[in-house]
Scaffold this motif. Structure first.
Motif, PDB file in Angstrom:
ATOM      1  N   ASP A 143      29.600  44.528  45.214  1.00 56.47           N
ATOM      2  CA  ASP A 143      29.613  45.792  45.954  1.00 56.47           C
ATOM      3  C   ASP A 143      29.937  46.933  44.995  1.00 56.47           C
ATOM      4  O   ASP A 143      30.728  46.762  44.061  1.00 56.47           O
ATOM      5  CB  ASP A 143      30.674  45.758  47.062  1.00 56.47           C
ATOM      6  N   TRP A 144      29.333  48.086  45.234  1.00 59.61           N
ATOM      7  CA  TRP A 144      29.576  49.268  44.400  1.00 59.61           C
ATOM      8  C   TRP A 144      30.818  49.979  44.918  1.00 59.61           C
ATOM      9  O   TRP A 144      30.763  51.063  45.478  1.00 59.61           O
ATOM     10  CB  TRP A 144      28.359  50.190  44.406  1.00 59.61           C
ATOM     11  N   LYS A 145      31.960  49.308  44.751  1.00 59.84           N
ATOM     12  CA  LYS A 145      33.239  49.882  45.160  1.00 59.84           C
ATOM     13  C   LYS A 145      34.257  49.578  44.086  1.00 59.84           C
ATOM     14  O   LYS A 145      34.024  48.758  43.198  1.00 59.84           O
ATOM     15  CB  LYS A 145      33.678  49.307  46.505  1.00 59.84           C
ATOM     16  N   GLU A 146      35.406  50.235  44.169  1.00 62.50           N
ATOM     17  CA  GLU A 146      36.450  50.022  43.179  1.00 62.50           C
ATOM     18  C   GLU A 146      37.170  48.707  43.442  1.00 62.50           C
ATOM     19  O   GLU A 146      37.515  48.396  44.574  1.00 62.50           O
ATOM     20  CB  GLU A 146      37.452  51.171  43.213  1.00 62.50           C
ATOM     21  N   PHE A 147      37.375  47.943  42.370  1.00 65.19           N
ATOM     22  CA  PHE A 147      38.135  46.697  42.420  1.00 65.19           C
ATOM     23  C   PHE A 147      39.290  46.787  41.431  1.00 65.19           C
ATOM     24  O   PHE A 147      39.120  47.290  40.320  1.00 65.19           O
ATOM     25  CB  PHE A 147      37.274  45.503  41.974  1.00 65.19           C
ATOM     26  N   SER A 148      40.436  46.276  41.831  1.00 58.72           N
ATOM     27  CA  SER A 148      41.496  46.023  40.847  1.00 58.72           C
ATOM     28  C   SER A 148      41.067  44.770  40.082  1.00 58.72           C
ATOM     29  O   SER A 148      40.137  44.071  40.485  1.00 58.72           O
ATOM     30  CB  SER A 148      42.829  45.769  41.552  1.00 58.72           C
ATOM     31  N   LYS A 149      41.754  44.462  39.006  1.00 60.93           N
ATOM     32  CA  LYS A 149      41.402  43.261  38.250  1.00 60.93           C
ATOM     33  C   LYS A 149      41.523  42.016  39.128  1.00 60.93           C
ATOM     34  O   LYS A 149      40.637  41.154  39.126  1.00 60.93           O
ATOM     35  CB  LYS A 149      42.269  43.118  37.003  1.00 60.93           C
ATOM     36  N   GLU A 150      42.576  41.925  39.903  1.00 59.84           N
ATOM     37  CA  GLU A 150      42.781  40.761  40.764  1.00 59.84           C
ATOM     38  C   GLU A 150      41.685  40.663  41.832  1.00 59.84           C
ATOM     39  O   GLU A 150      41.181  39.575  42.107  1.00 59.84           O
ATOM     40  CB  GLU A 150      44.165  40.827  41.428  1.00 59.84           C
ATOM     41  N   GLU A 151      41.336  41.794  42.443  1.00 57.91           N
ATOM     42  CA  GLU A 151      40.264  41.794  43.448  1.00 57.91           C
ATOM     43  C   GLU A 151      38.930  41.407  42.818  1.00 57.91           C
ATOM     44  O   GLU A 151      38.143  40.673  43.421  1.00 57.91           O
ATOM     45  CB  GLU A 151      40.138  43.186  44.088  1.00 57.91           C
ATOM     46  N   LEU A 152      38.685  41.901  41.616  1.00 56.54           N
ATOM     47  CA  LEU A 152      37.443  41.584  40.914  1.00 56.54           C
ATOM     48  C   LEU A 152      37.360  40.091  40.618  1.00 56.54           C
ATOM     49  O   LEU A 152      36.317  39.468  40.847  1.00 56.54           O
ATOM     50  CB  LEU A 152      37.347  42.398  39.622  1.00 56.54           C
ATOM     51  N   LEU A 153      38.445  39.517  40.137  1.00 56.41           N
ATOM     52  CA  LEU A 153      38.434  38.083  39.837  1.00 56.41           C
ATOM     53  C   LEU A 153      38.213  37.251  41.103  1.00 56.41           C
ATOM     54  O   LEU A 153      37.529  36.221  41.055  1.00 56.41           O
ATOM     55  CB  LEU A 153      39.735  37.678  39.132  1.00 56.41           C
ATOM     56  N   ARG A 154      38.732  37.715  42.238  1.00 53.89           N
ATOM     57  CA  ARG A 154      38.459  37.019  43.507  1.00 53.89           C
ATOM     58  C   ARG A 154      36.994  37.187  43.908  1.00 53.89           C
ATOM     59  O   ARG A 154      36.365  36.246  44.386  1.00 53.89           O
ATOM     60  CB  ARG A 154      39.371  37.536  44.620  1.00 53.89           C
ATOM     61  N   ALA A 155      36.447  38.376  43.699  1.00 53.20           N
ATOM     62  CA  ALA A 155      35.062  38.659  44.109  1.00 53.20           C
ATOM     63  C   ALA A 155      34.038  37.860  43.302  1.00 53.20           C
ATOM     64  O   ALA A 155      32.974  37.523  43.825  1.00 53.20           O
ATOM     65  CB  ALA A 155      34.776  40.158  43.982  1.00 53.20           C
ATOM     66  N   ILE A 156      34.351  37.558  42.045  1.00 50.06           N
ATOM     67  CA  ILE A 156      33.378  36.831  41.223  1.00 50.06           C
ATOM     68  C   ILE A 156      33.485  35.318  41.383  1.00 50.06           C
ATOM     69  O   ILE A 156      32.601  34.585  40.937  1.00 50.06           O
ATOM     70  CB  ILE A 156      33.468  37.212  39.726  1.00 50.06           C
ATOM     71  N   LYS A 157      34.546  34.873  42.045  1.00 47.58           N
ATOM     72  CA  LYS A 157      34.736  33.433  42.231  1.00 47.58           C
ATOM     73  C   LYS A 157      33.508  32.825  42.923  1.00 47.58           C
ATOM     74  O   LYS A 157      33.046  33.336  43.934  1.00 47.58           O
ATOM     75  CB  LYS A 157      36.000  33.176  43.045  1.00 47.58           C
ATOM     76  N   GLY A 158      32.979  31.775  42.344  1.00 50.63           N
ATOM     77  CA  GLY A 158      31.793  31.112  42.897  1.00 50.63           C
ATOM     78  C   GLY A 158      30.479  31.737  42.457  1.00 50.63           C
ATOM     79  O   GLY A 158      29.417  31.253  42.830  1.00 50.63           O
TER      80      GLY A 158
END
Length: 173
Positions: A143-158
């Motif tokens: 998604d074209w939204k802001e992620f913290s590092k932790e949120e980004l690492l969760r979003a890329i999982k899988g």
């Protein structure tokens, strides 16, 4: 019994060969484990070094880069978060600062631990620190939204289909 072992080995070899592309090779202007040139630090131009990506999977949809210093006094310090990079073989030096960038390609940057969007070069308070440039190749565009590092690492999982990294060192003394 031997045919069972042979069958298991054949399955493992065939399964591993089919599973994915070659490992991602990450190169830059410094050797892995070598010293980062001053130009790419707070003592120089404070711009990101180029990252050359070899063996990029043709199924790649986007790339994520996270740069971290695990030797920081207060724990791991994040120097750069950039994502939704299109599948390119080179991330050039000098990516502009800012949340949403349009050139040299469209991508999003997260806030680093310096408190701004974009690359913040090595600037160790003392001693020699290690800087890990971690590159994740994804099978999706986030998604074209802001992620913290932790949120980004969760979003890329899988969604990580390849991973590679290069580590550089820097000392201000």
């Amino acid at each position: 019994m031997r045919w069972i072992i042979a069958l298991i080995l054949a399955f493992l070899i065939f399964g591993c060969a089919q599973k994915g592309a070659e490992n991602l090779e990450v190169k830059s202007v410094f050797e892995n484990g070598g010293f980062i040139p001053k130009k790419y630090t707070c003592d120089g131009d404070n711009i990101n070094p180029p990252l050359i990506l070899k063996n990029l999977d043709p199924k790649a949809k986007s790339i994520v880069v996270i740069v971290e210093d695990p030797d920081a006094p207060m724990g791991t310090f994040t120097h750069w978060i950039i994502y939704n990079i299109p599948p390119v073989s080179e991330i050039p030096e000098g990516i502009p600062k800012g949340k949403l960038i349009e050139k040299p390609f469209k991508a999003m940057q997260g806030r680093n631990d310096f408190g701004y969007y974009g690359y913040g070069g090595p600037c160790p308070p003392s001693g020699t620190h290690r800087y890990y440039f971690k590159v994740y190749v994804l099978d999706t565009v986030l998604d074209w939204k802001e992620f913290s590092k932790e949120e980004l690492l969760r979003a890329i999982k899988g969604h990580v289909i390849q991973y590679g990294e290069i580590m550089g060192k820097y000392s201000r003394s």
